[in-house]
Design an enzyme around this catalytic site. Structure first.
Site, PDB file in Angstrom:
ATOM      1  N   HIS A  82      30.604  47.670  27.553  1.00 39.83           N
ATOM      2  CA  HIS A  82      30.392  46.236  27.740  1.00 39.83           C
ATOM      3  C   HIS A  82      29.781  45.658  26.475  1.00 39.83           C
ATOM      4  CE1 HIS A  82      29.679  42.431  29.794  1.00 39.83           C
ATOM      5  NE2 HIS A  82      28.519  42.407  29.157  1.00 39.83           N
ATOM      6  N   ASP A 161      28.337  38.677  42.314  1.00 40.32           N
ATOM      7  CA  ASP A 161      28.259  38.329  40.894  1.00 40.32           C
ATOM      8  C   ASP A 161      29.139  37.121  40.583  1.00 40.32           C
ATOM      9  OD1 ASP A 161      27.623  38.835  38.012  1.00 40.32           O
ATOM     10  OD2 ASP A 161      29.796  39.098  37.968  1.00 40.32           O
ATOM     11  N   ARG A 168      24.915  30.097  38.068  1.00 44.27           N
ATOM     12  CA  ARG A 168      24.002  30.158  36.913  1.00 44.27           C
ATOM     13  C   ARG A 168      24.435  29.199  35.818  1.00 44.27           C
ATOM     14  NH1 ARG A 168      24.468  35.947  35.156  1.00 44.27           N
ATOM     15  NH2 ARG A 168      23.180  35.282  33.394  1.00 44.27           N
ATOM     16  N   SER A 183      24.008  41.010  36.545  1.00 42.98           N
ATOM     17  CA  SER A 183      25.400  40.566  36.456  1.00 42.98           C
ATOM     18  C   SER A 183      26.260  41.606  35.748  1.00 42.98           C
ATOM     19  CB  SER A 183      25.474  39.231  35.716  1.00 42.98           C
ATOM     20  OG  SER A 183      26.814  38.811  35.552  1.00 42.98           O
ATOM     21  N   LYS A 187      28.956  44.665  38.059  1.00 39.71           N
ATOM     22  CA  LYS A 187      30.413  44.802  37.877  1.00 39.71           C
ATOM     23  C   LYS A 187      30.771  46.210  37.423  1.00 39.71           C
ATOM     24  CE  LYS A 187      30.974  41.203  35.115  1.00 39.71           C
ATOM     25  NZ  LYS A 187      29.752  40.377  35.211  1.00 39.71           N
TER      26      LYS A 187
END
Length: 399
Positions: A82, A161, A168, A183, A187
């Site tokens: 990520h 999420d 948000r 968040s 995932k």
């Protein structure tokens, strides 16, 4: 009796929420028994009062298992990566097929761009036919047959999420480390992976502007991830300048393809190999073997690898240097914002993008520049061109 109102008041007053409190709150948000206003209030009080490590871990787990999850029955490592977002960041496009070439399986759930940072899904949709909305069964088939995929989040995968992320953005509670951590990791946990590598960016083009803040985020991500059972590793990446030469959608895909064939920018090659952390990665990338996996993955997603990328027919404008010297600055934030003005990015989630527009960065920091040398090559359709040119001229400093 536990209620949504009582949990919100507890966090409003700065008290610690129990694991069961957080589970109840997340489930109420997903099922709709918590109103939109109550969910917004919960986010606001978390933003103001923070969460402990234990609360953040509980929120992460509750969000991860708020809906469907993926699971894999294989003997190979199941890993993902990520990035916290950057300008010109096409790392995922190179990393997934390269890692697969090294015997790792990668179920990558990615997102779209918002603001000055591009989105992996937007880039992939520059490929004719490429589908980012595959079902769980389709993803399982690609995982078994190819060993890697890059797809969007399904409706049933970590739905908490999806709901909270949108809220948000609306409530200006995005820059909150516990919410960011929950968040990201929710995932990834829902993907069924056992290992996660984080590319934590800092600098003008990143969400975290300082290295110190990036380290704080990285350490919390690593700590919560390990608590949730993941093997965690992170790399800190300075992003004061764009990564590589291409900033856009189709042109970033092409740059990734060049890299998979053994070429492309050196800094892109280096970052991909550093994230993978396998001493064989450089040799395999240079050989072009990972491009075969790329073709298999794209084809499995419905993409037509032999057709030109979408968005062709743009006009071109070159910005030339007006002075000589050494390039001291190429501000990634301003370059990313200029791409948005051209139509290559979006400021609202519903906005469409132009896959073909973008910017080639012709000089790197430290390069010698002569008067008349090209600094940027802009691909455009006359939309937002004046604003983009002004930002690009402002982005550079030659001394």
């Amino acid at each position: 009796m536990r209620t949504v109102r009582a949990i919100i008041e507890k966090k409003r007053d700065g008290k610690t929420l129990s694991h069961d409190d957080i589970q109840f709150m997340v489930l109420s948000i997903v099922q709709g028994s918590a109103t939109r206003s109550q969910a917004a209030a919960f986010l606001a009080f978390v933003f103001s009062n923070g969460l402990s490590h234990e609360e953040t871990a509980s929120l992460t787990m509750a969000m991860a298992y708020s809906g469907d999850t993926l699971s894999w029955d294989c003997m190979e490592r199941v890993v993902d990566k990520h990035s916290t977002g950057g300008v010109g960041d096409k790392v995922s496009l190179v990393l997934a097929p390269l890692w697969r070439s090294l015997g790792v399986r990668i179920p990558m759930i990615s997102g779209r761009g918002l603001g000055h940072t591009g989105g992996t899904l937007d880039k992939l949709e520059s490929i004719p036919g490429y589908r980012t909305d595959l079902s769980k069964a389709e993803l399982s088939g690609i995982f078994d047959d190819v060993g890697c995929f890059i797809c969007g989040q399904t409706e049933d995968l970590a739905p908490a999420d999806r709901i909270l992320y949108a809220l948000r953005n609306e409530t200006s509670t995005v820059p909150c480390i516990p919410l960011i951590v929950a968040s990201i990791l929710s995932k990834k946990l829902a993907e069924g992976i056992s290992e996660l590598v984080m590319d934590i960016k800092w600098g003008t083009g990143a969400f975290m502007k300082t290295k110190e803040n990036a380290i704080s985020l990285a350490e919390e991500l690593a700590s919560v991830g390990r608590t949730a059972g993941l093997e965690m590793r992170y790399v800190l990446t300075e992003t004061n300048a764009p990564l590589g030469r291409a900033v856009g959608n189709a042109i970033e895909v092409q740059e990734a393809i060049d890299c998979l064939k053994g070429g492309g920018p050196v800094e892109l090659q280096e970052l991909v190999c550093k994230l993978i952390g396998d001493p064989r990665a450089r040799e395999v990338l240079a050989s072009g073997a990972a491009y075969e996996v790329w073709e298999q993955m794209v084809t499995a997603h419905g993409g037509r690898v032999r057709e030109p990328l979408l968005g062709g027919g743009c006009s071109e404008l070159v910005i030339e240097a007006k002075s000589r010297g050494v390039l001291q600055k190429c501000d990634a934030l301003l370059v990313g914002q200029s791409s948005v003005f051209l139509g290559g990015g979006r400021t609202q989630a519903h906005e469409a993008i132009d896959h073909g527009v973008g910017i080639y960065v012709e000089k790197r920091i430290g390069d010698t520049v002569e008067v008349g040398d090209p600094l940027f090559r802009i691909l455009h359709r006359n939309h937002g061109l004046e604003q983009a040119v002004a930002l690009l001229q402002e982005s550079v400093e030659i001394v």
